[in-house]
Design an enzyme around this catalytic site. Structure first.
Site, PDB file in Angstrom:
ATOM      1  N   CYS A   1    -109.517  50.170  31.223  1.00 38.68           N
ATOM      2  CA  CYS A   1    -109.326  49.598  29.886  1.00 38.68           C
ATOM      3  C   CYS A   1    -107.978  50.028  29.309  1.00 38.68           C
ATOM      4  CB  CYS A   1    -110.453  50.041  28.959  1.00 38.68           C
ATOM      5  SG  CYS A   1    -110.199  49.568  27.239  1.00 38.68           S
TER       6      CYS A   1
ATOM      7  N   CYS B   1    -108.297  52.468  25.955  1.00 44.02           N
ATOM      8  CA  CYS B   1    -108.790  53.841  26.008  1.00 44.02           C
ATOM      9  C   CYS B   1    -107.606  54.810  25.979  1.00 44.02           C
ATOM     10  CB  CYS B   1    -109.611  54.058  27.283  1.00 44.02           C
ATOM     11  SG  CYS B   1    -111.247  53.290  27.253  1.00 44.02           S
TER      12      CYS B   1
ATOM     13  N   HIS C   1    -115.045  54.031  24.394  1.00 42.29           N
ATOM     14  CA  HIS C   1    -115.068  52.669  24.911  1.00 42.29           C
ATOM     15  C   HIS C   1    -116.400  51.979  24.659  1.00 42.29           C
ATOM     16  CE1 HIS C   1    -113.852  49.393  27.667  1.00 42.29           C
ATOM     17  NE2 HIS C   1    -115.122  49.390  28.032  1.00 42.29           N
TER      18      HIS C   1
ATOM     19  N   ASN D   1    -112.945  40.557  16.202  1.00 42.83           N
ATOM     20  CA  ASN D   1    -113.842  39.728  16.997  1.00 42.83           C
ATOM     21  C   ASN D   1    -114.690  40.679  17.838  1.00 42.83           C
ATOM     22  OD1 ASN D   1    -112.511  37.404  16.099  1.00 42.83           O
ATOM     23  ND2 ASN D   1    -111.056  37.474  17.784  1.00 42.83           N
TER      24      ASN D   1
ATOM     25  N   HIS E   1    -113.406  47.170  24.569  1.00 45.03           N
ATOM     26  CA  HIS E   1    -113.206  48.359  23.739  1.00 45.03           C
ATOM     27  C   HIS E   1    -113.260  47.969  22.262  1.00 45.03           C
ATOM     28  CE1 HIS E   1    -111.537  52.552  23.578  1.00 45.03           C
ATOM     29  NE2 HIS E   1    -111.330  52.173  22.326  1.00 45.03           N
TER      30      HIS E   1
ATOM     31  N   HIS F   1    -112.205  47.216  18.928  1.00 50.92           N
ATOM     32  CA  HIS F   1    -110.874  47.051  18.350  1.00 50.92           C
ATOM     33  C   HIS F   1    -110.831  45.796  17.493  1.00 50.92           C
ATOM     34  CE1 HIS F   1    -110.582  44.086  21.579  1.00 50.92           C
ATOM     35  NE2 HIS F   1    -109.482  43.607  21.009  1.00 50.92           N
TER      36      HIS F   1
ATOM     37  N   GLN G   1    -107.690  43.190  15.238  1.00 50.31           N
ATOM     38  CA  GLN G   1    -106.306  42.747  15.301  1.00 50.31           C
ATOM     39  C   GLN G   1    -105.767  42.513  13.894  1.00 50.31           C
ATOM     40  OE1 GLN G   1    -105.248  39.945  18.597  1.00 50.31           O
ATOM     41  NE2 GLN G   1    -107.451  39.702  18.790  1.00 50.31           N
TER      42      GLN G   1
END
Length: 347
Positions: free
Chosen positions: A70, A73, A116, A156, A167, A169, A171
């Site tokens: 990933c 990470c 993660h 999302n 992971h 996250h 934006q």
């Protein structure tokens, strides 16, 4: 909160946001990546007036890597990632495969946690407050760029939404134009203002929902969450601060302090809607006022949280009416959705 600004090996900016003021972030990016090449172009639809971003370079972006590969990470011995440190609290960096770049704007990735296998709903209130601080800080910074008209912070979550990295996250998109959705809201607000002799549409909408009560899910000292009267999605929540502000930097301390508790509760309720072991896919989207718009002061900061799942094993697809004519058809009455979201409150 402590912010540390640095750069990755290819020149992209990276920001660490830490809970402890004595945290030191100085790990170098040991990779030697190829230079970032983008092809972002904004084109205008002459019939609808919409701006469309053409970004062909994104065809080559990282797609569902295994957990041990990933890129979000922390870096470990023998494996360097987008985040050079071996641990972090919250990290924000320029996207290597941005939809918007250069004169066409900017895209950043926000990593909520180094774990993660976690999700935003797994964060404690202190970490959630740090994410809010990072969103606020990045909004204020990006507002200073002359090419940026509006900043959009969002998450999302879930493969059903189209997420390509598992992971936890979100934006941040910095648009060089005011988005069509925001323009429509501002036009509606301006029309309402004229018709009523000065009433603010956002204030009136929240007041009407609170007065009706059937669709209110959570009402606290500083925030109100409700399913909108004309919800587009099966389960859709709108979250407003009780004091109207145009964007995240304008939130007062009281609203900031209460936000983590409110938001985490809403996310956890979403995960309990369907009684399933797997988490609910969702989009969480902050709507902020454009920076230099003549009606900026009339806009109200708010968050929209919705899922494409309409029932266990069933998704809401944007088919003919939605995709072809922009007319949504919702199978779940908003009042029923609100009742369900009240039923799954934390005990």
């Amino acid at each position: 909160m402590k912010r540390t600004a640095t750069r990755l090996a290819d020149g992209r900016e990276l920001f660490y946001y830490d809970l402890r003021d004595d945290t030191v972030r100085d790990a170098p990016d040991l990779r030697r990546p190829a230079p970032v090449a983008t092809t972002s172009e904004v084109r205008r639809d002459p019939l609808l007036g919409d701006s469309v971003v053409i970004a062909s370079h994104r065809q080559g972006r990282t797609y569902h890597p295994p957990p041990d590969d990933c890129p979000l990470c922390p870096s470990r011995a023998g494996r360097s990632t987008e985040i050079p440190e071996p641990d972090y609290d919250v990290a924000v960096f320029e996207n290597r495969f941005p939809s918007l770049a250069g004169d066409s704007g900017r895209c950043e990735v926000v990593c909520f946690t180094p774990d993660h296998h976690a999700s935003f709903a797994d964060l404690d209130e202190e970490r959630a407050a740090l994410v809010l601080a990072a969103w606020t800080d990045r909004t204020a910074d990006l507002a200073e760029l002359p090419t940026v008209a509006q900043v959009f912070c969002f998450e999302n979550r879930g493969a059903e939404i189209g997420v390509t990295l598992g992971h936890p996250h979100g934006q941040i998109y910095a648009y060089p134009f005011t988005t069509p959705r925001t323009e429509r809201m501002l036009d509606s607000a301006a029309g309402h203002h004229r018709r009523t002799g000065g009433e603010n549409l956002f204030d009136a909408t929240v007041a009407a929902e609170r007065a009706d009560g059937r669709r209110v899910v959570l009402d606290t000292a500083h925030w109100t969450a409700f399913v909108p009267y004309a919800a587009h999605w099966p389960y859709e929540l709108h979250l407003y601060p009780r004091r109207r502000v145009p964007d995240l930097p304008a939130l007062d301390d009281a609203a900031r302090t209460e936000f983590p508790q409110v938001y985490l509760e809403l996310l956890r309720r979403f995960d309990r809607i369907f009684g399933l072991p797997e988490p609910t896919p969702y989009v969480s989207a902050w709507h902020q006022a454009p920076f230099r718009h003549p009606h900026r002061s009339e806009f109200a900061l708010h968050l929209e949280l919705f899922t494409v799942r309409r029932a266990p094993g069933k998704l809401k697809f944007l088919a003919g009416s939605e995709s072809g004519m922009s007319v949504f058809i919702n199978d779940v009455p908003p009042e029923a959705a609100a009742e369900r979201l009240r039923e799954v409150a934390s005990t």
